[in-house]
Design a protein around this motif. Structure first.
Motif, PDB file in Angstrom:
ATOM      1  N   THR A 112      -2.762  -4.940   2.531  1.00 21.10           N
ATOM      2  CA  THR A 112      -2.980  -3.489   2.615  1.00 21.10           C
ATOM      3  C   THR A 112      -2.971  -3.015   4.060  1.00 21.10           C
ATOM      4  O   THR A 112      -2.355  -1.983   4.387  1.00 21.10           O
ATOM      5  CB  THR A 112      -4.327  -3.117   1.957  1.00 21.10           C
ATOM      6  N   ALA A 115       0.564  -3.028   5.300  1.00 21.97           N
ATOM      7  CA  ALA A 115       1.329  -1.911   4.741  1.00 21.97           C
ATOM      8  C   ALA A 115       1.024  -0.612   5.487  1.00 21.97           C
ATOM      9  O   ALA A 115       1.929   0.187   5.777  1.00 21.97           O
ATOM     10  CB  ALA A 115       1.027  -1.761   3.255  1.00 21.97           C
ATOM     11  N   ASN A 116      -0.249  -0.389   5.811  1.00 24.17           N
ATOM     12  CA  ASN A 116      -0.628   0.807   6.579  1.00 24.17           C
ATOM     13  C   ASN A 116      -0.029   0.778   7.976  1.00 24.17           C
ATOM     14  O   ASN A 116       0.410   1.809   8.504  1.00 24.17           O
ATOM     15  CB  ASN A 116      -2.153   0.910   6.660  1.00 24.17           C
ATOM     16  N   LYS A 119       3.642   1.623   7.761  1.00 28.28           N
ATOM     17  CA  LYS A 119       3.800   3.068   7.559  1.00 28.28           C
ATOM     18  C   LYS A 119       3.697   3.821   8.881  1.00 28.28           C
ATOM     19  O   LYS A 119       4.451   4.771   9.132  1.00 28.28           O
ATOM     20  CB  LYS A 119       2.741   3.568   6.578  1.00 28.28           C
ATOM     21  N   LEU A 130      12.841  -5.242   3.519  1.00 24.76           N
ATOM     22  CA  LEU A 130      11.713  -6.145   3.361  1.00 24.76           C
ATOM     23  C   LEU A 130      12.277  -7.519   3.026  1.00 24.76           C
ATOM     24  O   LEU A 130      12.987  -7.666   2.033  1.00 24.76           O
ATOM     25  CB  LEU A 130      10.778  -5.684   2.247  1.00 24.76           C
ATOM     26  N   VAL A 165       2.942  -7.961  -1.582  1.00 28.33           N
ATOM     27  CA  VAL A 165       3.587  -7.345  -0.421  1.00 28.33           C
ATOM     28  C   VAL A 165       4.640  -6.333  -0.872  1.00 28.33           C
ATOM     29  O   VAL A 165       4.719  -5.212  -0.350  1.00 28.33           O
ATOM     30  CB  VAL A 165       4.238  -8.421   0.476  1.00 28.33           C
ATOM     31  N   THR A 166       5.439  -6.703  -1.846  1.00 31.95           N
ATOM     32  CA  THR A 166       6.511  -5.822  -2.317  1.00 31.95           C
ATOM     33  C   THR A 166       5.957  -4.525  -2.903  1.00 31.95           C
ATOM     34  O   THR A 166       6.418  -3.428  -2.558  1.00 31.95           O
ATOM     35  CB  THR A 166       7.365  -6.537  -3.381  1.00 31.95           C
ATOM     36  N   SER A 168       3.125  -3.098  -2.392  1.00 33.75           N
ATOM     37  CA  SER A 168       2.451  -2.266  -1.394  1.00 33.75           C
ATOM     38  C   SER A 168       3.435  -1.484  -0.523  1.00 33.75           C
ATOM     39  O   SER A 168       3.082  -0.450   0.042  1.00 33.75           O
ATOM     40  CB  SER A 168       1.552  -3.139  -0.513  1.00 33.75           C
ATOM     41  N   LEU A 169       4.671  -1.965  -0.429  1.00 33.24           N
ATOM     42  CA  LEU A 169       5.662  -1.322   0.444  1.00 33.24           C
ATOM     43  C   LEU A 169       6.764  -0.570  -0.315  1.00 33.24           C
ATOM     44  O   LEU A 169       7.617   0.051   0.307  1.00 33.24           O
ATOM     45  CB  LEU A 169       6.309  -2.383   1.351  1.00 33.24           C
TER      46      LEU A 169
END
Length: 331
Positions: A112, A115-116, A119, A130, A165-166, A168-169
């Motif tokens: 998480t 991912a932030n 972003k 990715l 991971v996938t 979250s993105l």
């Protein structure tokens, strides 16, 4: 009444000309197909320097090589490493464009946070690529020798971590109409003896990738699968494989050791050592496929790389099960 008889040789010559004409046009069509495929394959996207790519597992191996390779091409690489040391070494070998972050794909909080961070890096552009490269292979042993935690150890990294991971993105990837490149294996096509949960995890990667590709097609997102053979990376290092196998053997109950026998143990050890001969040192065979999946106008769905993959595992995967089992037992 007189019948006009056509000489046999004349009929034969006429048929021969027809066959020759047919073969000529067949060769033309085959040549045109390969020429078109070559042209189709070589079309590369423009403005690559505006595209952000996150790669997991960049400490060593394919991830490390790909990060340096894409950085050299001018892409904006976001390299996720498991260790501080791996991160520092990668920074020393690349330009200031490349950004790094610590990521443990088995830790949802770490995913998480990453991912932030991604972003913040990509902004309104979204994430173009990715590459789910992070993976482990140990412990490897016959299924009966393993415990539930042994299976979980690999599944948490190779499959569940990849999925976390996938997911979250995905919003950032959809925004960019980008690419997802998942590192699978030939073990995702055909299981081998003693593959443990490694084979299971790679079959899962193949299934997840297939369903994801079909779901995201309408959004303009492409999902590609990389299926390497045996390459010279930490995962295939015979020394580490032998140590892991030795530990598993030592903890086996006496009954299991007696059932399998010392002969099986010795034979399996020989197989591990023979891997050294099969390990291909040219990692760029794999990373070039990853790069193509990210930068080509028309990426392939699957990339099978290395002579072990092309000459053994891919052909074996199309054989009748009984024949494939027999040939695998010989190996």
């Amino acid at each position: 009444m007189h019948l006009h008889r056509i000489p046999v040789n004349q009929n034969h010559n006429s048929q021969g000309k027809k066959n020759a004409t047919m073969w000529f046009w067949l060769l033309v069509l085959v040549g045109f197909y390969f020429l078109f495929r070559w042209y189709w394959y070589r079309q590369i996207l423009q403005n690559l320097t505006d595209k952000y790519v996150l790669i997991t597992g960049c400490d060593t191996g394919f991830g490390n090589q790909l990060a340096r390779q894409l950085d050299g091409r001018g892409l904006r690489v976001l390299a996720a490493c498991l260790t501080q040391r791996g991160m520092e070494q990668l920074k020393e070998a690349t330009t200031q464009r490349l950004q790094t972050i610590i990521l443990d794909v088995t830790d949802t909080e770490s995913v998480t946070a990453a991912a932030n961070w991604v972003k913040q890096q990509v902004g309104d552009r979204g994430l173009w690529g990715l590459v789910n490269n992070a993976g482990i292979s140990l412990p490897l042993a016959p299924n009966e020798w393993l415990m539930k935690d042994d299976f979980l150890k690999i599944l948490n990294v190779n499959l569940l971590g990849l999925i976390d991971v996938t997911l979250s993105l995905l919003p950032l990837i959809r925004k960019a109409k980008g690419r997802i490149v998942n590192a699978s294996s030939m073990a995702g096509r055909i299981s081998y003896t003693g593959g443990g949960s490694y084979c299971i995890s790679k079959y899962g990667v193949e299934a997840f990738s297939d369903s994801l590709r079909r779901e995201l097609c309408s959004f303009g997102v492409k999902v590609c699968i990389i299926e390497p053979g045996t390459f010279k990376t930490f995962m295939t290092d015979p020394k580490h494989n032998e140590e892991s196998f030795q530990k598993i053997w030592n903890r086996l109950p006496a009954e299991a050791k007696e059932s399998y026998g010392q002969g099986f143990y010795i034979k399996y050890f020989k197989v591990i050592r023979n891997l050294e001969v099969m390990r291909n040192p040219k990692l760029t065979l794999v990373t070039d496929c990853m790069e193509h999946a990210l930068t080509a106008v028309h990426p392939l769905t699957r990339y099978s790389t290395g002579w072990v993959a092309k000459l053994i595992y891919v052909p074996f995967s199309y054989l009748p099960t009984a024949l494939a089992d027999f040939l695998m037992s010989l190996m």
